[in-house]
Design an enzyme around this catalytic site. Sequence first.
Site, PDB file in Angstrom:
ATOM      1  N   ASP A 197       0.413  -1.222  -0.055  1.00 25.81           N
ATOM      2  CA  ASP A 197      -0.021   0.016   0.230  1.00 25.81           C
ATOM      3  C   ASP A 197       1.146   1.363   0.053  1.00 25.81           C
ATOM      4  O   ASP A 197       0.648   1.916   1.262  1.00 25.81           O
ATOM      5  CB  ASP A 197      -1.291   0.187   1.540  1.00 25.81           C
ATOM      6  CG  ASP A 197      -2.235   0.954   0.922  1.00 25.81           C
ATOM      7  OD1 ASP A 197      -3.465   1.408   2.023  1.00 25.81           O
ATOM      8  OD2 ASP A 197      -2.518   1.762  -0.400  1.00 25.81           O
ATOM      9  N   ARG A 242       0.185   8.729   1.108  1.00 28.28           N
ATOM     10  CA  ARG A 242      -0.483   9.075   2.761  1.00 28.28           C
ATOM     11  C   ARG A 242       0.288   8.188   3.901  1.00 28.28           C
ATOM     12  O   ARG A 242      -0.011   7.593   4.990  1.00 28.28           O
ATOM     13  CB  ARG A 242      -2.108   8.345   2.651  1.00 28.28           C
ATOM     14  CG  ARG A 242      -2.112   7.745   1.942  1.00 28.28           C
ATOM     15  CD  ARG A 242      -3.320   6.681   2.131  1.00 28.28           C
ATOM     16  NE  ARG A 242      -3.749   6.008   1.233  1.00 28.28           N
ATOM     17  CZ  ARG A 242      -3.596   5.241  -0.198  1.00 28.28           C
ATOM     18  NH1 ARG A 242      -3.695   6.454  -0.742  1.00 28.28           N
ATOM     19  NH2 ARG A 242      -3.816   4.229  -0.323  1.00 28.28           N
ATOM     20  N   ASN A 243       1.056   7.069   2.909  1.00 26.73           N
ATOM     21  CA  ASN A 243       1.764   5.861   3.669  1.00 26.73           C
ATOM     22  C   ASN A 243       3.233   6.555   3.831  1.00 26.73           C
ATOM     23  O   ASN A 243       3.576   5.246   3.650  1.00 26.73           O
ATOM     24  CB  ASN A 243       1.479   4.683   2.939  1.00 26.73           C
ATOM     25  CG  ASN A 243      -0.183   4.473   3.386  1.00 26.73           C
ATOM     26  OD1 ASN A 243      -0.470   4.979   4.403  1.00 26.73           O
ATOM     27  ND2 ASN A 243      -0.649   3.475   2.482  1.00 26.73           N
ATOM     28  N   ASP A 295       4.449   1.986   7.112  1.00 26.78           N
ATOM     29  CA  ASP A 295       3.238   0.979   7.135  1.00 26.78           C
ATOM     30  C   ASP A 295       3.608  -0.197   6.635  1.00 26.78           C
ATOM     31  O   ASP A 295       1.984  -0.669   5.575  1.00 26.78           O
ATOM     32  CB  ASP A 295       2.078   1.642   6.967  1.00 26.78           C
ATOM     33  CG  ASP A 295       1.826   2.249   8.059  1.00 26.78           C
ATOM     34  OD1 ASP A 295       1.540   3.371   8.341  1.00 26.78           O
ATOM     35  OD2 ASP A 295       2.020   1.902   9.661  1.00 26.78           O
TER      36      ASP A 295
HETATM   37  C1  LIG Z   1      -2.431  -1.461   6.594  1.00 29.57           C
HETATM   38  N1  LIG Z   1      -1.603   0.473   6.929  1.00 29.57           N
HETATM   39  C2  LIG Z   1      -1.236   0.182   5.244  1.00 29.57           C
HETATM   40  C3  LIG Z   1      -1.877   1.087   7.240  1.00 29.57           C
HETATM   41  C4  LIG Z   1      -1.906   0.881   8.746  1.00 29.57           C
HETATM   42  C5  LIG Z   1      -1.752   1.281   9.499  1.00 29.57           C
HETATM   43  C6  LIG Z   1      -1.827   3.250   9.497  1.00 29.57           C
HETATM   44  C7  LIG Z   1      -1.564   3.550   8.476  1.00 29.57           C
HETATM   45  C8  LIG Z   1      -1.022   2.696   6.738  1.00 29.57           C
HETATM   46  C9  LIG Z   1      -1.056   5.359   7.662  1.00 29.57           C
HETATM   47  C10 LIG Z   1      -2.027   5.717   8.289  1.00 29.57           C
HETATM   48  N2  LIG Z   1      -1.814   5.346   9.978  1.00 29.57           N
HETATM   49  C11 LIG Z   1      -1.834   6.987  10.868  1.00 29.57           C
HETATM   50  C12 LIG Z   1      -2.102   7.360  11.208  1.00 29.57           C
HETATM   51  C13 LIG Z   1      -2.324   8.602  12.394  1.00 29.57           C
HETATM   52  C14 LIG Z   1      -1.231   8.827  13.215  1.00 29.57           C
HETATM   53  C15 LIG Z   1      -0.064   8.016  12.427  1.00 29.57           C
HETATM   54  C16 LIG Z   1       1.743   8.751  12.600  1.00 29.57           C
HETATM   55  C17 LIG Z   1       1.969   9.658  12.694  1.00 29.57           C
HETATM   56  C18 LIG Z   1       2.969  10.272  12.926  1.00 29.57           C
HETATM   57  N3  LIG Z   1       3.555  11.572  12.891  1.00 29.57           N
HETATM   58  C19 LIG Z   1       2.886  12.397  12.981  1.00 29.57           C
HETATM   59  C20 LIG Z   1       2.947  14.202  13.928  1.00 29.57           C
HETATM   60  C21 LIG Z   1       2.652  14.692  12.809  1.00 29.57           C
HETATM   61  C22 LIG Z   1       0.848  14.900  12.900  1.00 29.57           C
HETATM   62  C23 LIG Z   1       0.419  16.113  13.006  1.00 29.57           C
HETATM   63  O1  LIG Z   1      -0.867  16.523  14.159  1.00 29.57           O
HETATM   64  N4  LIG Z   1       0.509  17.001  12.186  1.00 29.57           N
HETATM   65  C24 LIG Z   1      -0.382  18.672  12.211  1.00 29.57           C
HETATM   66  C25 LIG Z   1       0.352  19.940  12.374  1.00 29.57           C
HETATM   67  O2  LIG Z   1       1.575  19.929  11.485  1.00 29.57           O
HETATM   68  C26 LIG Z   1       2.095  18.897  11.499  1.00 29.57           C
HETATM   69  C27 LIG Z   1       1.576  17.203  11.677  1.00 29.57           C
HETATM   70  C28 LIG Z   1       0.897  14.035  12.832  1.00 29.57           C
HETATM   71  N5  LIG Z   1       1.256  12.567  12.808  1.00 29.57           N
HETATM   72  C29 LIG Z   1       4.353   9.238  12.850  1.00 29.57           C
HETATM   73  O3  LIG Z   1       5.316   9.514  13.685  1.00 29.57           O
HETATM   74  N6  LIG Z   1       3.840   7.838  13.305  1.00 29.57           N
HETATM   75  C30 LIG Z   1       4.801   6.832  12.753  1.00 29.57           C
HETATM   76  C31 LIG Z   1       2.533   7.551  12.325  1.00 29.57           C
HETATM   77  C32 LIG Z   1      -0.015   6.972  10.518  1.00 29.57           C
HETATM   78  C33 LIG Z   1       0.771   6.383  10.154  1.00 29.57           C
HETATM   79  O4  LIG Z   1       1.051   5.021  11.014  1.00 29.57           O
HETATM   80  C34 LIG Z   1      -1.777   4.761   9.819  1.00 29.57           C
HETATM   81  O5  LIG Z   1      -1.798   3.928  12.205  1.00 29.57           O
END
Ligand SMILES: CN(C)c1ccc2c(c1)CCN(c1cccc(-c3cc(Nc4ccc(C(=O)N5CCOCC5)cn4)c(=O)n(C)c3)c1CO)C2=O
Length: 285
Positions: free
Chosen positions: A147, A151-152, A165
């Site tokens: 994937d 976004r990932n 991921d």
């Molecule tokens: C099955 N597959 C493909 C998957 C499974 C799980 C996930 C995903 C794909 C992708 C999405 N996802 C997910 C969900 C939530 C968080 C994370 C996620 C977000 C991070 N960092 C940040 C940092 C800042 C901000 C933020 O709020 N802002 C706004 C202000 O300006 C700076 C940025 C957001 N995330 C991070 O370091 N990791 C390791 C994971 C992630 C990524 O991990 C998952 O948890």
Amino acid sequence: ASPCDRSVPATAGLSHDKWEIDPQELMLLEELGSGQFGVVRRGKWRGSIDVAVKMMKEGTMSEDDFIEEAKVMTKLQHTNLVQLYGVCSKNRPIFIVTEYMRHGSLLNYLRRHEQSLVSNQGLLLDMCIQVCKGMAYLERHNYIHRDLAARNCLVGSENTVKVADFGLARYVLDDQYTSSGGSKFPIKWAPPEVLNYTRFSSKSDIWAYGVLMWEVFTCGKMPYGRLKNAEVVERVQKGLILERPKNCYKEVYDIMRKCWSPVPENRPSFRVLKEQLISVAQGLL
Ligand SMILES: CN(C)c1ccc2c(c1)CCN(c1cccc(-c3cc(Nc4ccc(C(=O)N5CCOCC5)cn4)c(=O)n(C)c3)c1CO)C2=O
């Protein structure tokens, strides 16, 4: 010591496995968002190491299979891969603990910084090269992402971009996501052999990488705009491909097009792609 530092066993003396992290050594902070498996929060490991913690929502993941795979994933280590530090699997919900990337997803970063990025082809190409390096490492280890998309990927300090991921798609229980007919299946990043036979390979990751390059050079536009999944499937099977982004160099677009060869074998490897992108970047500077 980082969570995956083998020199200081996280749980000296106990029988825990190395990839097991003691939840008592984690301090959970603000929420970062939510993904396929539920809420993700920023945290501190042993009071000082920044981590991101996925807190598995009940019924979203085949957990035992994942915990088995986590042993392999913690060994995948590269500067352009978001490091899996370990899991807390002794109680429910399980936690997945990874490296923290302070600027969030590449897709949101591109959209938030479009004004300053749109005229900086060199930086956009550098971001693509960083993702390609991470993917070339996975390819070398016969590891398929399944994937890959903007976004990932995640952005850290000094414009570092890392692939996140990887491999997790295999543990998602929601069949809206896992079956190619499902509403959450990433149709717009899938090659013909995945649309027809869900045949994943490093060559299907290459197709997705071409779409990721298009996302980068359009600063986060949605591929195929508002076309419905069925319409995209029809176009892809007819051999229609994404148009050249407005301000994208021809040599870069020519590389994207190679990633979209209908026949998987005619697509380049990440190893070859990395060399081509680096020589284009040197030509531009
Ligand atoms: C099955 N597959 C493909 C998957 C499974 C799980 C996930 C995903 C794909 C992708 C999405 N996802 C997910 C969900 C939530 C968080 C994370 C996620 C977000 C991070 N960092 C940040 C940092 C800042 C901000 C933020 O709020 N802002 C706004 C202000 O300006 C700076 C940025 C957001 N995330 C991070 O370091 N990791 C390791 C994971 C992630 C990524 O991990 C998952 O948890």
